[in-house]
Design a protein around this motif. Sequence first.
Motif, short mmCIF file in Angstrom:
data_model
loop_
_atom_site.label_atom_id
_atom_site.label_comp_id
_atom_site.label_asym_id
_atom_site.label_seq_id
_atom_site.Cartn_x
_atom_site.Cartn_y
_atom_site.Cartn_z
N VAL A 70 0.87 -1.18 0.00
CA VAL A 70 0.00 0.00 0.00
C VAL A 70 0.91 1.23 0.00
CG1 VAL A 70 -1.86 1.23 1.16
CG2 VAL A 70 -1.72 -1.27 1.36
N HIS A 71 0.64 2.17 -0.89
CA HIS A 71 1.45 3.38 -0.92
C HIS A 71 0.60 4.58 -1.31
CE1 HIS A 71 1.90 2.48 -5.31
NE2 HIS A 71 1.89 3.80 -5.40
N ILE A 72 1.19 5.75 -1.16
CA ILE A 72 0.52 7.01 -1.46
C ILE A 72 1.11 7.59 -2.74
CG2 ILE A 72 0.21 9.40 -0.67
CD1 ILE A 72 0.30 8.31 2.21
N ASP A 73 0.24 8.12 -3.60
CA ASP A 73 0.66 8.90 -4.76
C ASP A 73 0.35 10.37 -4.50
OD1 ASP A 73 1.49 6.69 -6.18
OD2 ASP A 73 -0.23 6.63 -7.54
N LEU A 74 1.31 11.23 -4.75
CA LEU A 74 1.11 12.66 -4.57
C LEU A 74 0.84 13.33 -5.91
CD1 LEU A 74 3.94 13.52 -2.00
CD2 LEU A 74 1.59 12.75 -1.58
N ALA A 75 -0.05 14.30 -5.91
CA ALA A 75 -0.47 14.99 -7.13
C ALA A 75 0.38 16.24 -7.36
CB ALA A 75 -1.94 15.39 -7.03
N THR A 76 0.57 16.58 -8.64
CA THR A 76 1.19 17.85 -9.01
C THR A 76 0.41 18.45 -10.17
OG1 THR A 76 2.76 16.85 -10.57
CG2 THR A 76 3.48 17.08 -8.29
N GLY A 77 0.53 19.76 -10.34
CA GLY A 77 -0.23 20.44 -11.38
C GLY A 77 0.56 20.81 -12.62
N SER A 78 1.89 20.64 -12.58
CA SER A 78 2.72 20.97 -13.73
C SER A 78 4.06 20.26 -13.58
CB SER A 78 2.95 22.48 -13.82
OG SER A 78 3.76 22.93 -12.75
N GLY A 79 4.81 20.22 -14.68
CA GLY A 79 6.14 19.63 -14.63
C GLY A 79 7.04 20.37 -13.66
N THR A 80 6.90 21.68 -13.65
CA THR A 80 7.71 22.49 -12.73
C THR A 80 7.35 22.17 -11.28
OG1 THR A 80 7.93 24.28 -14.35
CG2 THR A 80 8.28 24.83 -12.03
N GLU A 81 6.05 22.07 -11.01
CA GLU A 81 5.61 21.75 -9.65
C GLU A 81 6.11 20.37 -9.22
OE1 GLU A 81 1.46 21.04 -7.17
OE2 GLU A 81 1.42 22.25 -8.99
N GLN A 82 6.09 19.41 -10.15
CA GLN A 82 6.59 18.07 -9.83
C GLN A 82 8.06 18.13 -9.44
OE1 GLN A 82 6.70 15.33 -13.10
NE2 GLN A 82 6.84 13.52 -11.80
N ALA A 83 8.86 18.81 -10.26
CA ALA A 83 10.29 18.90 -9.98
C ALA A 83 10.55 19.62 -8.65
CB ALA A 83 11.00 19.63 -11.12
N GLU A 84 9.82 20.68 -8.39
CA GLU A 84 9.99 21.43 -7.14
C GLU A 84 9.58 20.59 -5.94
OE1 GLU A 84 7.74 24.95 -7.83
OE2 GLU A 84 9.39 25.98 -8.90
N LEU A 85 8.50 19.82 -6.08
CA LEU A 85 8.05 18.98 -4.97
C LEU A 85 9.07 17.88 -4.69
CD1 LEU A 85 6.01 18.16 -2.85
CD2 LEU A 85 4.72 16.93 -4.62
N VAL A 86 9.60 17.25 -5.72
CA VAL A 86 10.61 16.22 -5.52
C VAL A 86 11.83 16.81 -4.79
CG1 VAL A 86 12.26 14.72 -6.69
CG2 VAL A 86 9.88 14.75 -7.42
N ALA A 87 12.27 17.98 -5.22
CA ALA A 87 13.42 18.61 -4.58
C ALA A 87 13.12 18.94 -3.12
CB ALA A 87 13.80 19.88 -5.34
N ARG A 88 11.92 19.44 -2.85
CA ARG A 88 11.55 19.78 -1.46
C ARG A 88 11.49 18.53 -0.59
NH1 ARG A 88 6.96 20.55 1.62
NH2 ARG A 88 5.49 20.10 -0.05
N LEU A 89 10.92 17.45 -1.12
CA LEU A 89 10.81 16.21 -0.36
C LEU A 89 12.19 15.62 -0.07
CD1 LEU A 89 7.77 14.71 -2.28
CD2 LEU A 89 7.77 15.50 0.10
N ARG A 90 13.09 15.70 -1.03
CA ARG A 90 14.44 15.19 -0.80
C ARG A 90 15.16 16.03 0.25
NH1 ARG A 90 17.60 12.94 -5.99
NH2 ARG A 90 18.89 12.30 -4.22
N ALA A 91 14.90 17.32 0.27
CA ALA A 91 15.48 18.17 1.31
C ALA A 91 14.92 17.82 2.69
CB ALA A 91 15.23 19.63 0.98
N LEU A 92 13.69 17.32 2.73
CA LEU A 92 13.07 16.91 3.99
C LEU A 92 13.54 15.54 4.46
CD1 LEU A 92 9.37 18.01 3.30
CD2 LEU A 92 10.94 19.04 4.97
N GLY A 93 14.20 14.79 3.59
CA GLY A 93 14.71 13.48 4.00
C GLY A 93 14.28 12.32 3.15
N ALA A 94 13.50 12.55 2.10
CA ALA A 94 13.12 11.47 1.19
C ALA A 94 14.31 11.07 0.33
CB ALA A 94 11.96 11.91 0.29
N THR A 95 14.32 9.82 -0.10
CA THR A 95 15.41 9.30 -0.93
C THR A 95 14.83 8.61 -2.16
OG1 THR A 95 15.42 7.28 0.40
CG2 THR A 95 17.00 8.99 0.98
#
Length: 245
Positions: A70-95
Amino acid sequence: MATRLVQIHLKARDDVALGGFWAAALCWRMDSEAPGVANLEPVGFVYPDPAAVCLDIVIDPAPKTTQNRVHIDLATGSGTEQAELVARLRALGATPADVGQGDVPWTVLADPEGNEFCVLEPRPVYRDTGPIAAVVVDCGDPRAMARFWGAAMDWTVHEVSDDFATLRSAAGIGPYLEFLRKPEPKTVRNRLHLDLRPYPGDDHTAEVDRLRTLGATDLDIGQGDVPWTVLADPEGNEFCVLTPA
């Protein structure tokens, strides 16, 4: 009678730390109803509401040993938003996580305790779900799971095929619940499971009995004397039926 999906239960070795990660990831607020439990929900949210499926992070010392079913999918509204969210999550500790996804337009990450999740590329179907696009469950038979869960809850079945099935709240808001065909069988207790809640005035015992007639089975996971009931769906996925509210 009917139930509805109100929250996701996620086990954690450190509920406060993992709760902090997910609260920051989703931009939600974090509270605690008891020691060892972090409760996450949107700011200003009045529980329960189909606009969001909340997240309860509960302490459990058992280590994660396999890829979550079971896992969660996160939504984004644009390619830019996707890239920014991935970068923010990695800064928070995601790998970054490799679950055999190959060359795909979405990004697979793991939270600080190794729980896999996806940051999706923009998809019109998820434009109004909130930060959580979908809760995804691996299964052997999406058609059978859609039949069970479509009858178990008052959620609407939107799409069914041999490989994929999706449901959403009867109100047409909030995230989707999706079943994705995977050949690997379930071998261990899920670290994420669904929590259902009957409506105010409904009879908890009668609702649990109804779910049993649909194919749910009783499950003892060491819960002891608690006000909720632990069941398993036809493929053995644990879920809880909370008291009406």
